[in-house]
Design a protein around this motif. Structure first.
Motif, mmCIF file in Angstrom:
data_model
loop_
_atom_site.group_PDB
_atom_site.id
_atom_site.type_symbol
_atom_site.label_atom_id
_atom_site.label_comp_id
_atom_site.label_asym_id
_atom_site.label_seq_id
_atom_site.Cartn_x
_atom_site.Cartn_y
_atom_site.Cartn_z
ATOM 1 N N ARG A 1 56.804 32.428 53.120
ATOM 2 C CA ARG A 1 55.705 32.457 53.326
ATOM 3 C C ARG A 1 53.967 33.190 52.424
ATOM 4 O O ARG A 1 52.594 32.536 52.028
ATOM 5 C CB ARG A 1 55.070 33.896 54.267
ATOM 6 N N HIS A 2 54.525 33.437 51.324
ATOM 7 C CA HIS A 2 53.711 33.834 49.964
ATOM 8 C C HIS A 2 53.467 32.454 49.275
ATOM 9 O O HIS A 2 52.514 31.956 48.642
ATOM 10 C CB HIS A 2 54.239 34.398 48.834
ATOM 11 N N ILE A 3 54.379 31.403 49.189
ATOM 12 C CA ILE A 3 54.394 30.188 48.908
ATOM 13 C C ILE A 3 52.848 28.699 50.161
ATOM 14 O O ILE A 3 52.511 28.528 49.534
ATOM 15 C CB ILE A 3 55.532 29.283 48.712
ATOM 16 N N LEU A 4 53.766 29.188 50.946
ATOM 17 C CA LEU A 4 52.870 28.363 52.498
ATOM 18 C C LEU A 4 51.552 28.976 52.705
ATOM 19 O O LEU A 4 51.094 27.966 52.802
ATOM 20 C CB LEU A 4 53.630 28.035 53.573
ATOM 21 N N GLU A 5 51.437 29.956 52.143
ATOM 22 C CA GLU A 5 49.949 30.766 52.284
ATOM 23 C C GLU A 5 48.674 30.211 50.889
ATOM 24 O O GLU A 5 47.803 30.536 51.080
ATOM 25 C CB GLU A 5 50.375 32.262 52.369
ATOM 26 N N GLN A 6 50.025 29.921 49.920
ATOM 27 C CA GLN A 6 48.853 29.181 48.530
ATOM 28 C C GLN A 6 47.119 28.248 48.916
ATOM 29 O O GLN A 6 47.570 27.446 49.693
ATOM 30 C CB GLN A 6 49.756 28.701 47.193
ATOM 31 N N GLU A 7 46.148 28.670 48.303
ATOM 32 C CA GLU A 7 45.354 28.147 48.586
ATOM 33 C C GLU A 7 44.866 26.998 47.208
ATOM 34 O O GLU A 7 45.242 26.700 45.996
ATOM 35 C CB GLU A 7 44.288 28.510 48.338
ATOM 36 N N TYR A 8 45.939 26.001 47.371
ATOM 37 C CA TYR A 8 46.116 24.866 46.758
ATOM 38 C C TYR A 8 45.940 23.055 47.582
ATOM 39 O O TYR A 8 45.720 22.925 48.174
ATOM 40 C CB TYR A 8 47.505 24.451 46.277
ATOM 41 N N ALA A 9 44.924 22.654 46.480
ATOM 42 C CA ALA A 9 44.195 21.425 47.304
ATOM 43 C C ALA A 9 45.470 20.238 47.107
ATOM 44 O O ALA A 9 44.785 19.602 48.214
ATOM 45 C CB ALA A 9 43.339 20.956 45.891
ATOM 46 N N GLY A 10 46.043 20.034 46.928
ATOM 47 C CA GLY A 10 47.013 19.456 46.699
ATOM 48 C C GLY A 10 48.157 19.274 48.106
ATOM 49 O O GLY A 10 47.963 19.906 48.151
ATOM 50 N N GLU A 11 48.712 18.485 47.651
ATOM 51 C CA GLU A 11 50.096 18.187 48.646
ATOM 52 C C GLU A 11 51.153 19.214 48.249
ATOM 53 O O GLU A 11 51.210 19.861 47.039
ATOM 54 C CB GLU A 11 50.838 16.691 49.182
ATOM 55 N N MET A 12 51.621 19.936 48.651
ATOM 56 C CA MET A 12 52.711 20.360 48.706
ATOM 57 C C MET A 12 53.838 20.311 49.719
ATOM 58 O O MET A 12 54.268 20.476 51.006
ATOM 59 C CB MET A 12 52.142 22.028 48.796
ATOM 60 N N GLU A 19 59.884 25.527 61.652
ATOM 61 C CA GLU A 19 58.190 26.355 62.230
ATOM 62 C C GLU A 19 57.377 25.348 60.882
ATOM 63 O O GLU A 19 56.204 25.684 61.851
ATOM 64 C CB GLU A 19 58.762 27.592 61.249
ATOM 65 N N ASP A 20 57.895 24.577 59.856
ATOM 66 C CA ASP A 20 57.100 24.448 59.017
ATOM 67 C C ASP A 20 57.396 23.228 58.421
ATOM 68 O O ASP A 20 58.316 23.032 57.751
ATOM 69 C CB ASP A 20 56.173 25.209 58.113
ATOM 70 N N PRO A 21 56.027 21.441 58.342
ATOM 71 C CA PRO A 21 57.334 20.295 58.254
ATOM 72 C C PRO A 21 57.297 20.572 56.603
ATOM 73 O O PRO A 21 57.826 19.061 56.425
ATOM 74 C CB PRO A 21 56.243 19.673 59.199
ATOM 75 N N ARG A 22 56.701 20.814 55.498
ATOM 76 C CA ARG A 22 57.378 21.471 54.614
ATOM 77 C C ARG A 22 58.204 21.458 53.773
ATOM 78 O O ARG A 22 58.670 21.900 52.483
ATOM 79 C CB ARG A 22 55.469 22.596 53.718
ATOM 80 N N VAL A 23 58.738 22.147 54.608
ATOM 81 C CA VAL A 23 59.743 22.956 54.437
ATOM 82 C C VAL A 23 61.250 22.084 54.595
ATOM 83 O O VAL A 23 61.345 21.814 55.857
ATOM 84 C CB VAL A 23 59.912 24.438 55.031
ATOM 85 N N HIS A 24 61.425 22.024 53.535
ATOM 86 C CA HIS A 24 62.952 21.653 53.659
ATOM 87 C C HIS A 24 63.531 22.178 53.292
ATOM 88 O O HIS A 24 64.243 22.950 52.343
ATOM 89 C CB HIS A 24 62.864 19.951 52.582
ATOM 90 N N THR A 25 65.472 21.539 53.448
ATOM 91 C CA THR A 25 66.453 22.626 52.699
ATOM 92 C C THR A 25 67.440 21.399 52.608
ATOM 93 O O THR A 25 67.506 20.079 52.624
ATOM 94 C CB THR A 25 67.625 22.966 53.790
ATOM 95 N N SER A 71 52.129 35.575 43.533
ATOM 96 C CA SER A 71 50.421 36.491 43.629
ATOM 97 C C SER A 71 50.011 34.690 44.304
ATOM 98 O O SER A 71 49.440 33.763 43.942
ATOM 99 C CB SER A 71 49.824 36.591 42.878
ATOM 100 N N PRO A 72 48.830 35.572 44.710
ATOM 101 C CA PRO A 72 47.953 34.086 46.096
ATOM 102 C C PRO A 72 47.219 33.401 44.609
ATOM 103 O O PRO A 72 46.924 33.873 43.150
ATOM 104 C CB PRO A 72 46.408 35.277 46.009
ATOM 105 N N ASN A 73 46.892 32.375 44.965
ATOM 106 C CA ASN A 73 46.145 31.048 43.682
ATOM 107 C C ASN A 73 46.976 30.055 42.628
ATOM 108 O O ASN A 73 47.289 30.400 41.709
ATOM 109 C CB ASN A 73 45.107 31.558 43.168
ATOM 110 N N TYR A 74 48.540 31.168 42.175
ATOM 111 C CA TYR A 74 49.995 31.407 42.215
ATOM 112 C C TYR A 74 49.996 29.676 41.306
ATOM 113 O O TYR A 74 49.527 29.421 40.186
ATOM 114 C CB TYR A 74 50.691 31.934 41.903
ATOM 115 N N ILE A 75 50.078 28.904 42.393
ATOM 116 C CA ILE A 75 50.291 27.212 42.092
ATOM 117 C C ILE A 75 48.917 26.608 41.356
ATOM 118 O O ILE A 75 48.321 25.963 40.514
ATOM 119 C CB ILE A 75 51.000 26.530 43.566
ATOM 120 N N ALA A 76 47.777 27.282 42.115
ATOM 121 C CA ALA A 76 46.659 26.309 41.570
ATOM 122 C C ALA A 76 46.637 26.926 39.896
ATOM 123 O O ALA A 76 45.953 25.994 39.310
ATOM 124 C CB ALA A 76 45.441 26.973 42.579
ATOM 125 N N THR A 77 46.337 27.688 39.864
ATOM 126 C CA THR A 77 45.795 28.346 38.510
ATOM 127 C C THR A 77 47.164 27.890 37.482
ATOM 128 O O THR A 77 46.785 28.017 36.204
ATOM 129 C CB THR A 77 46.172 30.022 38.126
#
Length: 328
Positions: A15-26, A49-55, A89-95
């Motif tokens: 959840r902490h990953i999918l809620e990241q505010e990041y402009a690019g694809e993820m 639940e989310d097509p961005r998640v794979h295993t 943490s919030p904005n981790y990926i964008a930062t």
């Protein structure tokens, strides 16, 4: 994300990953080890639940094999390592992406922000974020941004991983340190920034913490054998303490009671050091900090001292690229 028996934290971590505010694809790629709890079931729910998640499967259960499998299955030019019990943490990926561009680094990372959910875990978290517990490692205790030997987890340029052949799958532990050493040896920059924080959940018992730190010490010694010049005085402190305390006990028991001054001095030091580390915690948590410190120090030192040479030989014999992928 390598996972094994992570039913307690996996959903929250994703959840902490999918809620990241990041402009690019993820995308999120979870490498599933042979768990004995509900980890696989929860992962399947997340995929639905989310097509961005794979295993992807990781039948060995080993962390470096899981990381290589997940990296190979991913398709983007930036690779973010996350653990199943880590909360970005919030904005981790964008930062992190911004820092990669600003610094030209091959890998950026930040602080392993340990937080507990009960008194024991609070005590371990305090020990893991104090200098008396882990020395001056910036990714544990914080510090100014700048070049580093290693960072917690890491956000990589894919080409850096490709150049190094990914993680060495023989390193069951210390695979991050070993990979970052190779990147630095090749002229790459590892960058630490306190802007990046990942919440980390400590081991839930003394036994689990002892095993974790014994493995850390054991495999850090393997890195030292595998890469000459990779050791420093900070890593020699725990094994030195183990030897000194053992010698003090033997001398105290067989020669003179003055030998017990050494273990008594150590106990006094960790008790005094636990006082500032435990500020703001409950009395129950503060009382357990010396136990956490002693467990970490003694287990790490014991693991370092008893690390078998045959293990290092096996690692050296397996220097083969672990993963080759194509960036898109």
């Amino acid at each position: 994300m390598p996972v094994l028996n992570e039913e307690r934290h996996l959903r929250n971590s994703v959840r902490h990953i999918l809620e990241q505010e990041y402009a690019g694809e993820m995308e999120v790629v979870i490498a599933l080890g042979p768990s004995t709890d509900r980890t696989d079931e929860i992962a399947a729910e997340l995929v639905a639940e989310d097509p961005r998640v794979h295993t992807v499967p990781n039948p060995t259960g080993r962390t470096p094999a899981a990381l290589n499998a997940a990296i190979k299955a991913s398709r983007h030019p930036v690779v973010v390592r996350v653990d199943g019990h880590g909360m970005l943490s919030p904005n981790y990926i964008a930062t992190a992406v911004r820092l990669l561009e600003e610094t030209g680094a091959q890998n950026v990372g930040g602080i392993m922000h340990a937080e507990g959910e009960n008194a024991w875990e609070d005590a371990v978290a305090a020990a893991m974020t104090s200098k008396i517990g882990v020395g001056n490692a910036a990714f544990h205790t914080g510090g100014a941004a700048g070049p580093a030997e290693t960072v917690y987890l890491g956000v990589f340029r894919r080409e850096a991983l490709e150049q190094q052949g990914g993680y060495n799958e023989e390193f069951i532990r210390a695979q991050d340190w070993e990979l970052n050493f190779r990147i630095r040896e090749a002229g790459g920059l590892i960058w630490f920034s306190p802007e990046l924080k990942v919440q980390y959940r400590p081991r839930p018992s003394v036994k689990a913490l002892a095993k974790q730190y014994k493995d850390y010490g054991r495999w850090r010694h393997v890195v030292a054998r595998y890469h000459e010049g990779s050791i420093n005085l900070r890593y020699l402190a725990p094994p030195t303490a183990v030897c000194a305390i053992a010698a003090g006990v033997v001398v105290g028991a067989l020669v003179t009671p003055w030998g017990f001054v050494v273990p008594a001095g150590y106990l006094a030091a960790i008790t005094a050091g636990s006082l500032p580390a435990g500020r703001g915690l409950s009395l129950k948590a503060r009382a357990q900090i010396p136990v956490a410190l002693a467990t970490m120090h003694m287990s790490w030192g014991y693991g370092f001292l008893t690390s078998p040479k045959a293990l290092a030989k096996r690692v050296i014999a397996s220097r083969r690229p672990a993963v080759r992928t194509t960036s898109v």
